[in-house]
Design a protein around this motif. Sequence first.
Motif, PDB file in Angstrom:
ATOM      1  N   ASN A 107      -2.050  -4.918  -5.128  1.00 51.18           N
ATOM      2  CA  ASN A 107      -2.536  -6.240  -5.145  1.00 51.18           C
ATOM      3  C   ASN A 107      -1.792  -7.139  -6.097  1.00 51.18           C
ATOM      4  O   ASN A 107      -1.864  -8.284  -6.231  1.00 51.18           O
ATOM      5  CB  ASN A 107      -3.753  -6.589  -4.894  1.00 51.18           C
ATOM      6  N   GLN A 113      -3.429   0.540  -3.085  1.00 42.45           N
ATOM      7  CA  GLN A 113      -3.307  -0.503  -2.538  1.00 42.45           C
ATOM      8  C   GLN A 113      -2.783  -1.487  -3.696  1.00 42.45           C
ATOM      9  O   GLN A 113      -3.783  -1.711  -4.552  1.00 42.45           O
ATOM     10  CB  GLN A 113      -4.665  -1.442  -1.927  1.00 42.45           C
ATOM     11  N   GLN A 125      -1.638  -5.360   3.410  1.00 40.36           N
ATOM     12  CA  GLN A 125      -2.931  -4.638   3.298  1.00 40.36           C
ATOM     13  C   GLN A 125      -3.060  -3.363   4.347  1.00 40.36           C
ATOM     14  O   GLN A 125      -2.382  -3.601   5.636  1.00 40.36           O
ATOM     15  CB  GLN A 125      -4.088  -5.461   3.567  1.00 40.36           C
ATOM     16  N   TRP A 126      -3.392  -2.357   3.944  1.00 41.25           N
ATOM     17  CA  TRP A 126      -3.551  -1.131   4.808  1.00 41.25           C
ATOM     18  C   TRP A 126      -4.586  -1.344   5.686  1.00 41.25           C
ATOM     19  O   TRP A 126      -5.564  -1.910   5.542  1.00 41.25           O
ATOM     20  CB  TRP A 126      -3.813   0.059   4.042  1.00 41.25           C
ATOM     21  N   PHE A 183       0.876  -1.188  -0.051  1.00 37.30           N
ATOM     22  CA  PHE A 183       0.191   0.022   0.183  1.00 37.30           C
ATOM     23  C   PHE A 183       0.756   1.301   0.140  1.00 37.30           C
ATOM     24  O   PHE A 183       1.924   1.209   0.516  1.00 37.30           O
ATOM     25  CB  PHE A 183      -0.913   0.066   0.984  1.00 37.30           C
ATOM     26  N   ALA A 223      -7.612   0.193  -5.104  1.00 41.01           N
ATOM     27  CA  ALA A 223      -6.821  -1.025  -5.431  1.00 41.01           C
ATOM     28  C   ALA A 223      -6.945  -1.419  -6.712  1.00 41.01           C
ATOM     29  O   ALA A 223      -7.864  -1.324  -7.616  1.00 41.01           O
ATOM     30  CB  ALA A 223      -7.301  -2.232  -4.699  1.00 41.01           C
TER      31      ALA A 223
END
Length: 352
Positions: A305, A303, A328-329, A6, A231
Amino acid sequence: MRVATFMHFFSVAILACLSAFYANAEDPYRYYTWEVTYGKAPSLGNQQVILINGQFPGPTVDCVTNDNIIINVINKLDEPFLLTWNGIKQRKTTWQDGVLGTNCPIPPNSNWTYKFQAKDQIGTYFYFPSTKMHRASGGFGGFNVAHRSVIPVPYPMPAEEYTLLIGDWYKAGHKALAQRLDSGYSLPPPDAILINGLPRDAVFTGERARPNPQGSFHYGTIPVARTIILANSNSNIGGKLRYAVNRVSYVDPSTPLKLADWYNIPGVFNLNTIKDTPSPGSAFLGVSVIGTALHDFIEIIFQNNELKFQSWHLDGNSFYVVAFGPGQWTPKLRRKYNKMDGVARHTVPVII
């Protein structure tokens, strides 16, 4: 297990509004005429590139804070062309920003005149094409904004100044790379790294960096009005490789967003298409627009991913990077925010 990353920043939201271009009569004007063509770059083995006034990279814009910039761009390519001004804050001139939604691309054998002001900022920035993978073939250059002589800077003047344009380069042209994406494949690793358009022999010698003199703007004391988590993801939609943010893969509408917003044209975009936080499900095509209120101070988390490095850019504005890290935040990470002396940025990398 895939590791996510993140990146978090604060930003002051600016309401995009359409108004007449304003320039203080005391501020000077700088006029440019640029012709965009295809041509060969001898330093790259005569590879076809996009030239501006016959140059690769394009000409450097050197100006002073508050200068008014007038650039007439003549498109001699066989495709529509659009330039964006990376890092230049568009204050009341968002329709000069050079991205889809705020600017229409310049048709072949046509021209468009950009008019904006390098208002209240100094630094080194750059411009580049924002559509059709043109950036992969050139059309980019430096954009330097020096401080006004009546305003002192908190460090000695440098002995020498250099504008460095460093980026990945592909031997395949922009059309071949676009075709690869449209066929559902990701881009391969780049063939080279160019420095000022040179694949080799770019050497600079310098001495160590004064400290960063940037002020903090006291951003750490401003209440946050809204939190947005963005994200990124990629999916195959209709046989093409598409990237999405919070499940929405952006599609440019036939009616420009600025016109739809100014004239209240219904059906062009919906502020509920993209959400403030990621949600489960497949990616889909849509016109993703996030609405904000004037003077809102916003907390945004990027974010990542994916398994690839990502760059995020806030066009026509800037933000303060206050934290970054793996995974993950979560709200607990707010305790680790740098609320004192974050650096104002317009682009930030989010690693894998």
